[in-house]
Design a protein around this motif. Structure first.
Motif, PDB file in Angstrom:
ATOM      1  N   ARG A 188      12.940  15.818  -5.261  1.00 19.58           N
ATOM      2  CA  ARG A 188      11.929  16.445  -4.400  1.00 19.58           C
ATOM      3  C   ARG A 188      12.177  17.945  -4.320  1.00 19.58           C
ATOM      4  O   ARG A 188      13.322  18.401  -4.344  1.00 19.58           O
ATOM      5  CB  ARG A 188      11.999  15.841  -3.000  1.00 19.58           C
ATOM      6  CG  ARG A 188      11.039  16.454  -2.000  1.00 19.58           C
ATOM      7  CD  ARG A 188      11.281  15.972  -0.589  1.00 19.58           C
ATOM      8  NE  ARG A 188      10.932  14.586  -0.402  1.00 19.58           N
ATOM      9  CZ  ARG A 188      10.924  13.980   0.785  1.00 19.58           C
ATOM     10  NH1 ARG A 188      11.253  14.656   1.878  1.00 19.58           N
ATOM     11  NH2 ARG A 188      10.601  12.706   0.897  1.00 19.58           N
TER      12      ARG A 188
ATOM     13  N   GLU B 209       7.399   5.534  11.006  1.00 22.69           N
ATOM     14  CA  GLU B 209       7.247   5.180   9.595  1.00 22.69           C
ATOM     15  C   GLU B 209       8.134   4.015   9.184  1.00 22.69           C
ATOM     16  O   GLU B 209       7.901   3.394   8.145  1.00 22.69           O
ATOM     17  CB  GLU B 209       7.539   6.384   8.707  1.00 22.69           C
ATOM     18  CG  GLU B 209       8.976   6.854   8.719  1.00 22.69           C
ATOM     19  CD  GLU B 209       9.147   8.111   7.871  1.00 22.69           C
ATOM     20  OE1 GLU B 209       9.679   7.997   6.763  1.00 22.69           O
ATOM     21  OE2 GLU B 209       8.730   9.190   8.328  1.00 22.69           O
TER      22      GLU B 209
ATOM     23  N   THR C  63      10.113  10.512   5.322  1.00 21.35           N
ATOM     24  CA  THR C  63       9.048  11.229   4.633  1.00 21.35           C
ATOM     25  C   THR C  63       8.668  12.517   5.342  1.00 21.35           C
ATOM     26  O   THR C  63       7.933  13.336   4.789  1.00 21.35           O
ATOM     27  CB  THR C  63       7.797  10.349   4.519  1.00 21.35           C
ATOM     28  OG1 THR C  63       7.295  10.082   5.848  1.00 21.35           O
ATOM     29  CG2 THR C  63       8.114   9.041   3.816  1.00 21.35           C
TER      30      THR C  63
ATOM     31  N   ASP D 211      10.777  18.444   4.302  1.00 19.58           N
ATOM     32  CA  ASP D 211      11.166  17.929   2.988  1.00 19.58           C
ATOM     33  C   ASP D 211      12.651  17.587   2.909  1.00 19.58           C
ATOM     34  O   ASP D 211      13.196  17.436   1.819  1.00 19.58           O
ATOM     35  CB  ASP D 211      10.836  18.961   1.905  1.00 19.58           C
ATOM     36  CG  ASP D 211       9.350  19.249   1.816  1.00 19.58           C
ATOM     37  OD1 ASP D 211       8.570  18.299   1.955  1.00 19.58           O
ATOM     38  OD2 ASP D 211       8.983  20.426   1.610  1.00 19.58           O
TER      39      ASP D 211
ATOM     40  N   GLY E  57      14.282  14.893   3.566  1.00 18.43           N
ATOM     41  CA  GLY E  57      14.541  13.604   2.936  1.00 18.43           C
ATOM     42  C   GLY E  57      15.765  12.883   3.463  1.00 18.43           C
ATOM     43  O   GLY E  57      16.487  12.239   2.700  1.00 18.43           O
TER      44      GLY E  57
END
Length: 625
Positions: free
Chosen positions: A464, A558, A598, A609, A611
């Motif tokens: 990513r 999530e 996410t 981002d 992660g």
């Protein structure tokens, strides 16, 4: 009381029996049924049913089920069992006795037997929810049982699940899309000598070949292949031998050029072939060996008089190449008329549907939800927590400064990296790395940590790009020319803990990397990883506090996407680094393979981002022994 049911009793407590009109109901331990005449009755009831609804399969599946103390709720007409419903206890729930490898679930027996079974379940203490997963729409479990429960004041919910796709065999080749059929024929010509090998009772060597092929493509690396768990391998080995001797299944291979390139484990009844597990050799991927195998198996099944092929399991995209017809499946949940059961029903049926979309099916309260990055999960004393918070600062001074002198406006996202997700890169050698670092071992403010020195000179894949994140102080900031690398996290590789212990991915500046070719790697060795199934959402919510936490650990919205699914356990956390020291966690925490944040939880403030690995409290999981 029927003589059989009396014989199954164990000191008067193991068998619960209730007489309703002309039929009686009993609740008996599965292990006890195996050794008494009721077993033969059960086999007779399921003689024409799919093999996975027979007592032998439930016995094989019991060790893999998410619960303990499997039982059989049975209906009796005199001394004859006329209905059977295998269940398992799971905390305050009674569940359908099934596992991740169960193709289906249903009641077998007389429809009137459901009445007797409900009465004995009604008299059984200790459960607040009866959860029957993936039953057919026409099953009496979906049409009759909820009405019986409602008459006794027990509400129920019925949810639709994804359908089991199936292929009608009569004239199936003529119904295939023209281009797909042409591709099959082209692959067959390209493969050369293609043949279907059907082995009703395979020997050990044949089954070992099937295991090896099934694990070749991606399943072994993901820890989901049959041979990744000895108990799963035993289930399939025993099942294939059992159904093969009865003429109810076989092990299939596709041979191309004289070698086995694909395999399928299948069972069947008088009408349907059920495709349980399929695998192929990735070296033959250009030949579409999986599709060729399905083609040949379907033709063979049609020639033997079967009516259809059932693609059990998920509705994967490749199955739609064959058919768009499906058999609907339902999950039936019956809530007991006690405080716990009615509370679960009120939340599921009355409250949750009326919540805003952002809150629905997540937490029980409308309080703001946070990411796990800010969670304090160590077993600190109250004094230790206060001291640690004071040492870190309350943020009052910095908050006032930001109000009085706002920071300059910055771009929402940082500059993209030169390395795209999926690209292969090499971490520069140690000397080249030092040339990019300042006196504090930083490049553009990002520290190159001690754990990262071990990656110098190694080749990794980019997972990513990092262009915005939430930092350790809770502030969001843009990040430029930075990436995350596959398999590199802050926990290091050795037994001693590093970083903060939470296994968060490490960030790499572009200056630390250089392009590289994909490395040649031998096939990964089989790893017998422990697995865990994420418990149902209602069970998880029942243990959360008003802030949506359990022992300080947030259940993020999530995470509900993984409810009911099974994953390999990557790590278990017992210590974390908090308030400048290592401390034991308040409860065991698990990291599940492949599950990362996410950034969706931060909403409009994001993206994030970073992660981070999602952390799972032990109470949210059913961990394999």
């Amino acid at each position: 009381m029927p003589a059989t049911a009396r014989a199954l009793g164990r000191g008067g407590g193991a068998c619960r029996l209730l007489v309703t009109r002309s039929m009686q109901g009993s609740l008996v331990g599965l292990s006890e049924v195996r050794h008494h005449p009721g077993w033969k009755h059960w086999q007779h009831l399921t003689a024409d049913a799919p093999p996975f609804l027979g007592p032998e399969f439930f016995t094989l599946a019991a060790p893999l089920s998410p619960g303990k103390d499997p039982v059989v709720a049975a209906a009796w007409d005199g001394d004859t069992m006329v209905g059977a419903l295998p269940l398992v206890h799971d905390h305050h729930c009674l569940r359908a006795l099934r596992c991740d490898h169960s193709p289906g679930y249903d009641y077998c027996g007389s429809p009137d037997g459901v009445d007797a079974i409900w009465r004995v379940l009604r008299s059984e203490p200790g459960w607040s929810q009866l959860i029957l997963t993936r039953v057919p729409t026409a099953s009496p479990l979906a049409t009759r049982l909820p009405a019986l429960a409602a008459a006794d004041g027990c509400p129920s919910l019925i949810r639709r699940e994804h359908a089991h796709l199936y292929l009608e065999l009569a004239g199936f080749e003529d119904r295939l899309p023209t281009r797909f059929r042409a591709n099959l024929q082209r692959c067959e010509r390209k493969a050369g000598d293609v043949a279907l090998e059907r082995i009703p009772v395979p020997d050990r060597a044949a089954f070992d070949d099937a295991l090896a092929i099934e694990a070749m493509a991606w399943k072994r690396a993901a820890g989901t292949s049959i041979d990744a768990d000895p108990r799963v391998a035993h289930l399939y080995r025993a099942l294939v031998m059992l159904v093969g001797r009865r003429g109810q299944g076989a092990l299939y291979f596709l041979r191309a050029g004289g070698r086995r390139v694909a395999t399928l484990v299948a069972v069947e009844d008088r009408h349907t072939l059920y495709a349980l597990k399929i695998g192929y050799d990735p070296s033959a991927a250009k030949l579409s060996p999986g599709h060729l195998l399905i083609w040949k198996v379907a033709a063979d099944a049609a020639a033997r008089g079967l009516h259809d092929v059932d693609f059990v399991g998920r509705d994967d995209d490749w199955k739609y190449r064959w058919t768009d017809r499906g058999r609907e499946q339902l999950t039936v949940v019956i809530y007991r008329d006690n405080a716990r059961g009615l509370a679960h029903y009120a939340m599921s049926a009355l409250v949750r549907p009326h919540l805003p979309e952002t809150m629905r099916d997540s937490l029980r309260s409308p309080l703001p939800r946070h990411c796990q990055r800010a969670d304090i999960i160590g077993a600190h004393t109250l004094v230790g927590r206060i001291r640690g918070r004071l040492d870190r600062g309350l943020g009052i001074k910095s908050g006032l400064i930001r109000v009085i002198k706002p920071p300059p406006a910055r771009e929402h996202l940082g500059e993209p990296s030169a390395f795209a997700a999926g690209a292969w890169v090499r971490v520069k050698p140690a000397e080249a790395l030092r040339a990019t670092l300042d006196s504090r071992d930083r490049t553009r403010g990002l520290l190159f940590t001690e754990a990262q020195w071990k990656t110098a000179g190694r080749v990794h894949r980019v997972t990513r790009q990092v262009r915005r994140l939430r930092d350790d102080h809770g502030r969001f900031r843009p990040v430029s020319r930075t990436v995350l690398l596959e398999g590199v996290d802050c926990a290091g590789e050795g037994p001693a803990p590093e970083g903060c212990g939470r296994h968060c991915p490490m960030m790499y500046r572009d200056e630390w990397l250089e392009p590289a070719e994909a490395p040649h790697r031998d096939p990964p060795c089989a790893r017998h990883l422990r697995h865990a199934r994420v418990r149902d959402l209602d069970e998880i919510l029942a243990g959360l506090d008003l802030h949506g936490r359990r022992d300080g650990l947030t259940f993020m919205p999530e995470m509900r996407a993984y409810v009911g699914k099974r994953f390999a356990i990557a790590n278990q956390l017992t210590t974390v680094f908090e308030y400048d020291r290592w401390i034991t966690t308040r409860a065991p925490i698990y990291i599940l393979a492949g599950l990362h944040c996410t950034g969706a939880v931060v909403g409009d403030r994001g993206p994030c981002d970073r992660g981070c690995a999602l952390m799972w409290h032990e109470d949210w999981l059913q961990v394999d022994p």
